[in-house]
Design a protein around this motif. Structure first.
Motif, PDB file in Angstrom:
ATOM      1  N   ILE A 165      -7.295  -6.080  -4.863  1.00  0.00           N
ATOM      2  CA  ILE A 165      -7.419  -4.731  -4.320  1.00  0.00           C
ATOM      3  C   ILE A 165      -8.282  -4.861  -3.076  1.00  0.00           C
ATOM      4  N   THR A 203      -4.629   1.558   0.266  1.00  0.00           N
ATOM      5  CA  THR A 203      -5.379   0.317   0.058  1.00  0.00           C
ATOM      6  C   THR A 203      -4.398  -0.781  -0.360  1.00  0.00           C
ATOM      7  N   GLU A 205       0.859  -1.186   0.000  1.00  0.00           N
ATOM      8  CA  GLU A 205       0.000   0.000   0.000  1.00  0.00           C
ATOM      9  C   GLU A 205       0.889   1.227   0.000  1.00  0.00           C
ATOM     10  N   TYR A 233      -8.565   0.920 -10.333  1.00  0.00           N
ATOM     11  CA  TYR A 233      -8.312   2.112  -9.513  1.00  0.00           C
ATOM     12  C   TYR A 233      -7.983   1.643  -8.113  1.00  0.00           C
ATOM     13  N   VAL A 234      -6.930   2.220  -7.515  1.00  0.00           N
ATOM     14  CA  VAL A 234      -6.542   1.888  -6.147  1.00  0.00           C
ATOM     15  C   VAL A 234      -6.551   3.173  -5.324  1.00  0.00           C
ATOM     16  N   HIS A 278      -2.883  -3.765  -2.228  1.00  0.00           N
ATOM     17  CA  HIS A 278      -3.105  -4.272  -3.580  1.00  0.00           C
ATOM     18  C   HIS A 278      -1.854  -4.984  -4.085  1.00  0.00           C
TER      19      HIS A 278
END
Length: 113
Positions: A69, A88, A51, A83-84, A90
């Motif tokens: 994600i 977050t 992240e 989209y991140v 991922h």
């Protein structure tokens, strides 16, 4: 810190950074607020779960990836994107060799060090 790339980036003239484990990175245009990056993956390469405080939007230029994600996991392929949000978790596993085109805001200063 005030930073900015050259106005034009010619792919054939730009170096690829070998990140190891079947992943390479090529940094394209950027300033303090935005950055475009290509990430090339070999089959089986793992983008380790991580992240960061940057917002990330990615386009799948080629290949097939198992993308995680947060708690969601999907198979994504050429033409897809994701989209991140900031902070977050991922990461991905490359199923078929390919390239991801990442946009970050603000720019990833750590990619320039």
């Amino acid at each position: 810190m005030n930073m900015q790339s050259e106005c034009f980036q010619i792919e054939a003239e730009m170096p690829w950074e070998d990140l190891g484990n079947g992943i390479q990175r090529q940094v394209f245009g950027y300033n303090d607020q935005v950055m475009l990056v290509k990430a090339k993956f070999e089959v089986g390469a793992i983008g380790t779960l991580h992240e960061h405080h940057h917002t990330q939007v990615t386009y799948v230029d080629s290949g097939i990836f198992e993308m995680t994600i947060g708690i969601e996991q999907k198979i994504i392929r050429k033409g897809d994107g994701f989209y991140v949000p900031p902070h977050t978790i991922h990461g991905c596993v490359c199923i078929a060799a390919g390239t991801l085109i990442d946009a970050f805001s603000p720019a990833r200063q750590d990619f320039l060090e």
